[in-house]
Design an enzyme around this catalytic site. Sequence first.
Site, PDB file in Angstrom:
ATOM      1  N   CYS A 118      37.102  16.132  27.730  1.00 40.26           N
ATOM      2  CA  CYS A 118      36.383  14.863  27.906  1.00 40.26           C
ATOM      3  C   CYS A 118      36.598  13.908  26.738  1.00 40.26           C
ATOM      4  O   CYS A 118      36.159  12.758  26.786  1.00 40.26           O
ATOM      5  CB  CYS A 118      34.895  15.127  28.113  1.00 40.26           C
ATOM      6  SG  CYS A 118      34.625  16.097  29.596  1.00 40.26           S
ATOM      7  N   HIS A 158      30.204   9.376  25.968  1.00 37.86           N
ATOM      8  CA  HIS A 158      30.741  10.098  27.127  1.00 37.86           C
ATOM      9  C   HIS A 158      29.607  10.307  28.129  1.00 37.86           C
ATOM     10  O   HIS A 158      28.491  10.657  27.758  1.00 37.86           O
ATOM     11  CB  HIS A 158      31.317  11.437  26.654  1.00 37.86           C
ATOM     12  CG  HIS A 158      31.666  12.360  27.767  1.00 37.86           C
ATOM     13  ND1 HIS A 158      32.362  11.949  28.887  1.00 37.86           N
ATOM     14  CD2 HIS A 158      31.411  13.689  27.946  1.00 37.86           C
ATOM     15  CE1 HIS A 158      32.524  12.979  29.697  1.00 37.86           C
ATOM     16  NE2 HIS A 158      31.955  14.041  29.160  1.00 37.86           N
ATOM     17  N   ASN A 182      30.247  12.541  35.818  1.00 34.40           N
ATOM     18  CA  ASN A 182      31.098  12.860  34.674  1.00 34.40           C
ATOM     19  C   ASN A 182      32.551  12.860  35.145  1.00 34.40           C
ATOM     20  O   ASN A 182      32.960  13.727  35.910  1.00 34.40           O
ATOM     21  CB  ASN A 182      30.683  14.237  34.130  1.00 34.40           C
ATOM     22  CG  ASN A 182      31.484  14.651  32.915  1.00 34.40           C
ATOM     23  OD1 ASN A 182      32.488  14.033  32.563  1.00 34.40           O
ATOM     24  ND2 ASN A 182      31.038  15.727  32.275  1.00 34.40           N
TER      25      ASN A 182
HETATM   26  O1  UT7 Z   1      31.678  16.818  29.865  1.00 36.91           O
HETATM   27  C1  UT7 Z   1      31.942  17.945  29.097  1.00 36.91           C
HETATM   28  C2  UT7 Z   1      30.744  18.386  28.366  1.00 36.91           C
HETATM   29  N1  UT7 Z   1      29.730  18.844  29.301  1.00 36.91           N
HETATM   30  C3  UT7 Z   1      28.466  18.574  29.083  1.00 36.91           C
HETATM   31  O2  UT7 Z   1      28.160  17.904  28.137  1.00 36.91           O
HETATM   32  C4  UT7 Z   1      27.425  19.205  29.993  1.00 36.91           C
HETATM   33  C5  UT7 Z   1      26.341  19.836  29.163  1.00 36.91           C
HETATM   34  N2  UT7 Z   1      25.311  20.560  29.945  1.00 36.91           N
HETATM   35  C6  UT7 Z   1      24.506  19.954  30.824  1.00 36.91           C
HETATM   36  O3  UT7 Z   1      24.637  18.783  31.113  1.00 36.91           O
HETATM   37  C7  UT7 Z   1      23.376  20.767  31.412  1.00 36.91           C
HETATM   38  O4  UT7 Z   1      23.295  21.988  30.728  1.00 36.91           O
HETATM   39  C8  UT7 Z   1      23.529  21.039  32.939  1.00 36.91           C
HETATM   40  C9  UT7 Z   1      23.299  19.755  33.708  1.00 36.91           C
HETATM   41  C10 UT7 Z   1      24.886  21.628  33.243  1.00 36.91           C
HETATM   42  C11 UT7 Z   1      22.432  22.015  33.373  1.00 36.91           C
HETATM   43  O5  UT7 Z   1      21.146  21.517  33.026  1.00 36.91           O
HETATM   44  P1  UT7 Z   1      20.115  22.439  32.252  1.00 36.91           P
HETATM   45  O6  UT7 Z   1      18.896  21.660  32.074  1.00 36.91           O
HETATM   46  O7  UT7 Z   1      20.804  22.947  31.013  1.00 36.91           O
HETATM   47  O8  UT7 Z   1      19.853  23.569  33.323  1.00 36.91           O
HETATM   48  P2  UT7 Z   1      20.017  25.129  33.145  1.00 36.91           P
HETATM   49  O9  UT7 Z   1      21.426  25.529  33.268  1.00 36.91           O
HETATM   50  O10 UT7 Z   1      19.245  25.588  31.967  1.00 36.91           O
HETATM   51  O11 UT7 Z   1      19.245  25.616  34.445  1.00 36.91           O
HETATM   52  C12 UT7 Z   1      17.811  25.382  34.599  1.00 36.91           C
HETATM   53  C13 UT7 Z   1      17.409  25.867  35.973  1.00 36.91           C
HETATM   54  C14 UT7 Z   1      17.962  27.250  36.321  1.00 36.91           C
HETATM   55  O12 UT7 Z   1      16.973  27.938  37.084  1.00 36.91           O
HETATM   56  P3  UT7 Z   1      16.030  29.053  36.387  1.00 36.91           P
HETATM   57  O13 UT7 Z   1      16.967  30.077  35.819  1.00 36.91           O
HETATM   58  O14 UT7 Z   1      15.276  28.314  35.330  1.00 36.91           O
HETATM   59  O15 UT7 Z   1      15.206  29.508  37.524  1.00 36.91           O
HETATM   60  C15 UT7 Z   1      19.145  26.948  37.215  1.00 36.91           C
HETATM   61  O16 UT7 Z   1      19.413  27.998  38.123  1.00 36.91           O
HETATM   62  O17 UT7 Z   1      17.923  24.986  36.957  1.00 36.91           O
HETATM   63  C16 UT7 Z   1      18.643  25.739  37.961  1.00 36.91           C
HETATM   64  N3  UT7 Z   1      19.707  24.896  38.474  1.00 36.91           N
HETATM   65  C17 UT7 Z   1      19.567  24.097  39.539  1.00 36.91           C
HETATM   66  N4  UT7 Z   1      18.529  23.865  40.355  1.00 36.91           N
HETATM   67  C18 UT7 Z   1      18.714  22.971  41.342  1.00 36.91           C
HETATM   68  C19 UT7 Z   1      20.965  24.758  37.976  1.00 36.91           C
HETATM   69  N5  UT7 Z   1      21.643  23.878  38.709  1.00 36.91           N
HETATM   70  C20 UT7 Z   1      20.810  23.447  39.686  1.00 36.91           C
HETATM   71  C21 UT7 Z   1      20.941  22.533  40.748  1.00 36.91           C
HETATM   72  N6  UT7 Z   1      19.882  22.322  41.545  1.00 36.91           N
HETATM   73  N7  UT7 Z   1      22.083  21.844  40.968  1.00 36.91           N
END
Ligand code: UT7
Length: 340
Positions: free
Chosen positions: A127, A267, A297
């Site tokens: 990215c 970004h 993204n």
């Molecule tokens: O561009 C290159 C660099 N990339 C980035 O900068 C991305 C960096 N990371 C992020 O943007 C975030 O970490 C994500 C958007 C990928 C994920 O968000 P998060 O707040 O970190 O969520 P998480 O992975 O901690 O998941 C929280 C909860 C989980 O459920 P439990 O385990 O708490 O029950 C996931 O299973 O959200 C759940 N979850 C979803 N729920 C509904 C994950 N994806 C989804 C979804 N819909 N699409």
Amino acid sequence: MHLPNSNNEKICEMRNAVIKGIEAYLPEYVLTNQELTTMMDTSDEWITTRTGIKERRILKGEALGTSYMGAKAVEKLLQSTGTNPEEIDTVICATVTPDMPFPATANIISDKCHILNAWGYDINAGCSGFIFSFATIASMIKAGTARKVVLVCGEKMSSIVDYGDRTTAPLFGDAAVAMLIEASDDDNGLIDCDMHVDGVGRRFLYQKAGGSKYPATMETVAEHAHYIFQEGRTVFRYAVTNMGNTTQTVMSRNGLTMDNVDFFIPHQANIRIIQAIQQQLNLPDEKLLINIDRFGNTAGTSIPLVLWDYKERFRKGDNILMSAFGAGFTWGTLYYKWGI
Ligand code: UT7
């Protein structure tokens, strides 16, 4: 290397690289959060609050790759800047989704756009593709080894997204942006850059298969190993810290404060990452440029897509900071003075 300059004299002595024109190609198909809810267990509310994304563009159609979008953007660029393709001496394509491992997508775009007198290649910096590519081109321009450069940032992220994986599928979109970059005849253009890589990131954000380590096999396909893998929370933490630090480094060594920065373009990965950095920098809302809600993204294309989107708002001499973080890890910041 051929330079379209019969005397072959050095063209520019320590001149800044400046964007003379910028055009984008966005695929027509809009994939909304609502449609994603019919494909996986997710909701518009989760995607909007956790990422800031409402919709993204997807390139549909048989056998259309990144070069298709890149060439469309370059055609518009040549037209809007009144440039003859034969004047271009260098074509760089920043992408993690090339048409194929080789030849370079830059070469394919050059062929499609009748750019016959150029050399060029692809840059894979995740990215941070735009940031690293622009810094590379600026060095060429300062050295006098390039004078009329086309930079294409293009990604068909949908080709490596697993639409069965709700943790990554909502994030990414497709787009291409093309820029004409030349030496500035004033003090505008690229003033400073700060760039980094740290291979620790290879464990948290990668596409495992399809390269020389894990060539395609029935097993790699069955394991979904040709798709993006991301450990989101870890990447999130590194992104906030490193984008914040590199931006502050560039600001302090150029005597910049929030009073003399006109715009900050981060970004477009996650609105929460952007807001965390905004808070660190004490950045007023009106100086923060975003379009993540409409395009998601688009990896190395995301910052140029914002530049293109807001170009009517910029005035010559505006101080613009652009900061990215991506796979590698790679990260960095450009200090740029708008030059058209
Ligand atoms: O561009 C290159 C660099 N990339 C980035 O900068 C991305 C960096 N990371 C992020 O943007 C975030 O970490 C994500 C958007 C990928 C994920 O968000 P998060 O707040 O970190 O969520 P998480 O992975 O901690 O998941 C929280 C909860 C989980 O459920 P439990 O385990 O708490 O029950 C996931 O299973 O959200 C759940 N979850 C979803 N729920 C509904 C994950 N994806 C989804 C979804 N819909 N699409």
